[in-house]
Design a protein around this motif. Structure first.
Motif, mmCIF file in Angstrom:
data_model
loop_
_atom_site.group_PDB
_atom_site.id
_atom_site.type_symbol
_atom_site.label_atom_id
_atom_site.label_comp_id
_atom_site.label_asym_id
_atom_site.label_seq_id
_atom_site.Cartn_x
_atom_site.Cartn_y
_atom_site.Cartn_z
ATOM 1 N N HIS A 1 13.125 9.557 -16.556
ATOM 2 C CA HIS A 1 14.153 9.014 -17.460
ATOM 3 C C HIS A 1 14.894 7.837 -16.803
ATOM 4 O O HIS A 1 15.227 6.865 -17.467
ATOM 5 N N VAL A 2 15.164 7.948 -15.486
ATOM 6 C CA VAL A 2 15.815 6.831 -14.775
ATOM 7 C C VAL A 2 14.891 5.610 -14.822
ATOM 8 O O VAL A 2 15.331 4.493 -15.126
ATOM 9 N N ASN A 3 13.600 5.830 -14.543
ATOM 10 C CA ASN A 3 12.639 4.711 -14.555
ATOM 11 C C ASN A 3 12.583 4.041 -15.924
ATOM 12 O O ASN A 3 12.461 2.816 -16.021
ATOM 13 N N GLN A 4 12.661 4.861 -16.965
ATOM 14 C CA GLN A 4 12.640 4.323 -18.329
ATOM 15 C C GLN A 4 13.820 3.370 -18.534
ATOM 16 O O GLN A 4 13.680 2.271 -19.066
ATOM 17 N N LEU A 5 15.025 3.797 -18.057
ATOM 18 C CA LEU A 5 16.222 2.944 -18.206
ATOM 19 C C LEU A 5 16.074 1.666 -17.377
ATOM 20 O O LEU A 5 16.497 0.587 -17.805
ATOM 21 N N LEU A 6 15.451 1.782 -16.196
ATOM 22 C CA LEU A 6 15.224 0.593 -15.369
ATOM 23 C C LEU A 6 14.223 -0.350 -16.042
ATOM 24 O O LEU A 6 14.440 -1.564 -16.090
ATOM 25 N N GLU A 7 13.141 0.225 -16.592
ATOM 26 C CA GLU A 7 12.125 -0.596 -17.269
ATOM 27 C C GLU A 7 12.728 -1.324 -18.470
ATOM 28 O O GLU A 7 12.386 -2.471 -18.741
ATOM 29 N N GLN A 8 13.598 -0.623 -19.189
ATOM 30 C CA GLN A 8 14.225 -1.215 -20.392
ATOM 31 C C GLN A 8 15.353 -2.175 -20.047
ATOM 32 O O GLN A 8 15.979 -2.745 -20.932
ATOM 33 N N LYS A 9 15.688 -2.235 -18.760
ATOM 34 C CA LYS A 9 16.813 -3.043 -18.264
ATOM 35 C C LYS A 9 18.156 -2.535 -18.787
ATOM 36 O O LYS A 9 19.126 -3.288 -18.886
ATOM 37 N N SER A 10 18.221 -1.242 -19.140
ATOM 38 C CA SER A 10 19.513 -0.634 -19.481
ATOM 39 C C SER A 10 20.236 -0.248 -18.205
ATOM 40 O O SER A 10 21.426 0.058 -18.199
ATOM 41 N N ALA A 11 19.494 -0.209 -17.101
ATOM 42 C CA ALA A 11 20.075 0.070 -15.787
ATOM 43 C C ALA A 11 19.390 -0.854 -14.775
ATOM 44 O O ALA A 11 18.286 -1.341 -15.036
#
Ligand SMILES: [Zn+2]
Length: 304
Positions: free
Chosen positions: A276-286
């Motif tokens: 889930h963290v990686n998903q946010l990083l990929e989406q540039k939300s984090a």
């Protein structure tokens, strides 16, 4: 372990880890879908098929998790089966130490990680599959279901989809709290794809056979989306100082009241939460920054 007939030629052995079974029209070929955790599960399956005079000629392994192929070695030792597995997953089945290795973030695993729940005996794979049909059992269709594992495939036959761990049954969904996945967006794509498939029913790897599968799959989607949004909230609340991966995992385990007692159990949750963290990083939300030797995750709003 109960042997349940779902429709003509479609069965499953209902257990903590389900094992599917299908047989072709003229009963010349019979295929197991997964092999259970260990030799004791496999022994019961072979005995049951023998007593029902049902053939066992093929073994399909959906993905390389020890609870799904731990019984396969015993089957190969005792029955002449043609074994099929998806590419990549097959590499782990032939070299099963790769599972505790990836759960140890690439290190050679501690002895305690090398147990039957995380490392099954090595097996032989005779045929690789991708989505479509199988050379040796052309009556079935293989369905690509990545997300829970890297290249998981399910089997569609006679109106039943054996979906492996692409979704969890309603009865076990709550128990898992943070279901294991390796890729959040692929997992959601797989769940959306399953909702569009029109069959009489689906057999999940864990949980009951279900005919109202669209509802259960929707519940799986909602749980995964709420986990992503919890992780996002934790990152947002960390403000300008950010939060480390380990502290995100700690905050999630506390929030979901999960208390892993050993590194094996912890590593499964860490992998799921990291997806889930990686998903946010990929989406540039984090975003992340390595500060003082620690990768720190920030909300995209603090990108400076
Ligand atoms: Zn699995």
């Amino acid at each position: 372990m109960e042997f349940i007939e779902l429709s003509t030629d479609c069965y499953y052995f209902k257990s903590a880890v389900n094992i599917g079974y299908i047989v072709n029209n003229d009963k010349s070929k019979g295929m197991l879908i997964d092999a259970g955790l260990d030799s004791s599960a496999a022994k019961k399956v072979i005995k049951q098929l023998h007593s029902e005079k049902l053939p066992l000629t093929h073994l399909f392994i959906t993905h390389a998790h020890a609870d799904h192929f731990g019984g396969a070695f015993y089957i190969q030792q005792n029955v002449d089966v043609h074994t099929i597995a998806p590419a990549l997953e097959e590499a782990i089945m032939r070299n099963p130490i790769l599972e505790p290795i990836y759960l140890s973030q690439g290190n050679f695993p501690l002895k305690e990680m090398r147990n039957k729940f995380l490392e099954a005996p090595s097996i032989r794979v005779d045929e690789l599959c991708s989505e479509g049909s199988l050379e040796s059992f052309s009556e079935v269709q293989t369905i690509h279901l990545p997300g829970h594992s890297y290249n998981q495939h399910g089997i569609l036959f006679g109106g039943t989809l054996y979906a492996a761990d692409a979704f969890l049954g309603k009865d076990v969904l709550q128990k898992h709290k943070i279901p294991f996945i390796v890729d959040t967006s692929k997992n959601i794509e797989t769940l959306e794809k399953l909702k569009e498939i029109d069959v009489e029913g689906m057999v999940p790897g864990h949980g009951n056979y279900v005919t109202e599968y669209k509802d259960v799959i929707q519940d799986n989607i909602l749980i995964q989306e709420s986990i992503t949004s919890e992780v996002h909230n934790i990152i947002n609340h960390s403000g300008g100082s950010g939060i480390s991966f380990e502290n995100i995992v700690a905050a999630m385990l506390t929030k979901y009241e999960v208390e892993p007692t050993n590194l094996g159990a912890y590593s499964l949750f860490r992998t799921a939460i990291s997806a889930h963290v990686n998903q946010l990083l990929e989406q540039k939300s984090a975003v992340y920054k390595i500060t003082g030797g620690i990768p720190v995750i920030f909300s995209a709003a603090y990108k400076a």
